[in-house]
Write a protein that holds these residues in place. Structure first.
Motif, PDB file in Angstrom:
ATOM      1  N   LEU A 100       0.845  -1.194   0.000  1.00 13.36           N
ATOM      2  CA  LEU A 100       0.000   0.000   0.000  1.00 13.36           C
ATOM      3  C   LEU A 100       0.881   1.245   0.000  1.00 13.36           C
ATOM      4  O   LEU A 100       1.637   1.477   0.946  1.00 13.36           O
ATOM      5  CB  LEU A 100      -0.912   0.025   1.232  1.00 13.36           C
ATOM      6  N   PRO A 101       0.781   2.068  -1.031  1.00  8.17           N
ATOM      7  CA  PRO A 101       1.716   3.185  -1.174  1.00  8.17           C
ATOM      8  C   PRO A 101       1.615   4.258  -0.100  1.00  8.17           C
ATOM      9  O   PRO A 101       2.568   4.980   0.124  1.00  8.17           O
ATOM     10  CB  PRO A 101       1.366   3.765  -2.553  1.00  8.17           C
ATOM     11  N   SER A 145       5.252   2.869  -9.095  1.00  5.86           N
ATOM     12  CA  SER A 145       4.255   2.139  -9.891  1.00  5.86           C
ATOM     13  C   SER A 145       2.987   1.892  -9.081  1.00  5.86           C
ATOM     14  O   SER A 145       1.867   2.051  -9.585  1.00  5.86           O
ATOM     15  CB  SER A 145       4.811   0.798 -10.366  1.00  5.86           C
ATOM     16  N   MET A 146       3.150   1.515  -7.816  1.00  4.31           N
ATOM     17  CA  MET A 146       1.991   1.295  -6.955  1.00  4.31           C
ATOM     18  C   MET A 146       1.246   2.615  -6.698  1.00  4.31           C
ATOM     19  O   MET A 146       0.013   2.635  -6.664  1.00  4.31           O
ATOM     20  CB  MET A 146       2.422   0.673  -5.628  1.00  4.31           C
ATOM     21  N   ALA A 161      -3.435   5.988  -7.863  1.00  2.00           N
ATOM     22  CA  ALA A 161      -4.000   7.232  -8.395  1.00  2.00           C
ATOM     23  C   ALA A 161      -5.019   6.936  -9.491  1.00  2.00           C
ATOM     24  O   ALA A 161      -6.084   7.566  -9.545  1.00  2.00           O
ATOM     25  CB  ALA A 161      -2.877   8.133  -8.918  1.00  2.00           C
ATOM     26  N   MET A 162      -4.723   5.974 -10.348  1.00  2.00           N
ATOM     27  CA  MET A 162      -5.661   5.614 -11.420  1.00  2.00           C
ATOM     28  C   MET A 162      -6.961   5.047 -10.832  1.00  2.00           C
ATOM     29  O   MET A 162      -8.054   5.395 -11.285  1.00  2.00           O
ATOM     30  CB  MET A 162      -5.032   4.603 -12.370  1.00  2.00           C
ATOM     31  N   LEU A 163      -6.833   4.194  -9.836  1.00  2.00           N
ATOM     32  CA  LEU A 163      -8.030   3.647  -9.192  1.00  2.00           C
ATOM     33  C   LEU A 163      -8.868   4.763  -8.553  1.00  2.00           C
ATOM     34  O   LEU A 163     -10.098   4.746  -8.631  1.00  2.00           O
ATOM     35  CB  LEU A 163      -7.644   2.613  -8.141  1.00  2.00           C
ATOM     36  N   ALA A 186      -7.254  16.118  -3.747  1.00  2.00           N
ATOM     37  CA  ALA A 186      -6.338  16.242  -2.610  1.00  2.00           C
ATOM     38  C   ALA A 186      -5.529  14.958  -2.432  1.00  2.00           C
ATOM     39  O   ALA A 186      -4.313  15.003  -2.195  1.00  2.00           O
ATOM     40  CB  ALA A 186      -7.116  16.578  -1.340  1.00  2.00           C
ATOM     41  N   ILE A 187      -6.201  13.820  -2.561  1.00  2.00           N
ATOM     42  CA  ILE A 187      -5.490  12.547  -2.422  1.00  2.00           C
ATOM     43  C   ILE A 187      -4.511  12.353  -3.574  1.00  2.00           C
ATOM     44  O   ILE A 187      -3.372  11.923  -3.365  1.00  2.00           O
ATOM     45  CB  ILE A 187      -6.488  11.374  -2.322  1.00  2.00           C
ATOM     46  N   ILE A 188      -4.937  12.693  -4.783  1.00  2.00           N
ATOM     47  CA  ILE A 188      -4.037  12.588  -5.945  1.00  2.00           C
ATOM     48  C   ILE A 188      -2.821  13.489  -5.736  1.00  2.00           C
ATOM     49  O   ILE A 188      -1.683  13.077  -5.995  1.00  2.00           O
ATOM     50  CB  ILE A 188      -4.780  12.964  -7.250  1.00  2.00           C
TER      51      ILE A 188
END
Length: 125
Positions: A25-26, A81-82, A87-89, A102-104
């Motif tokens: 988990l990043p 990569s993770m 971010a894509m999810l 904000a999370i991105i």
């Protein structure tokens, strides 16, 4: 074993477990949790500390961070990569609004920080 030593070992175990989860988990920092695990284990159980340091994945990360504040290239690639996958999810599944961005933004800051860490001087990469 005294109660204090048991508490130190318990904290070391929790930190180690969180560090393992952080591999996948990043947003959970692996190295920091492993450093905490080693510190706590050194207070409660030198044998547990040695065991943590002897782990194939964890030992070199700890050593590189303690000596040079460095992260190996392969670990950076995997982590970034993770982060990109996360971010894509988020973009696909989180609704419109400020929280999404904000999370991105936080993920981008973490990725940039990781990318700018030096690589270990003894690294063959």
């Amino acid at each position: 074993m005294t109660l204090i030593r048991i508490l130190w070992v318990g904290l070391a175990g929790l930190s180690f477990g969180a560090g393992i989860v952080g591999i996948f988990l990043p947003l959970l920092p692996t190295t920091e949790f492993m450093l905490a695990a080693v510190y706590c284990a050194s207070k409660g159980s030198p044998r547990f500390e040695a065991w943590i340091r002897s782990r194939r994945y964890v030992g070199p990360l700890l050593e590189n961070w303690e000596k040079e504040r460095a992260i190996p290239r392969r670990a950076k690639y995997i982590a970034i990569s993770m982060i990109f996958s996360s971010a894509m999810l988020l973009l696909w599944h989180l609704g419109q609004g400020w929280l999404r961005w904000a999370i991105i933004a936080l993920l981008v800051v973490v990725a940039v920080w990781l990318a700018t860490r030096p690589e270990p001087s003894s690294s063959p990469e």
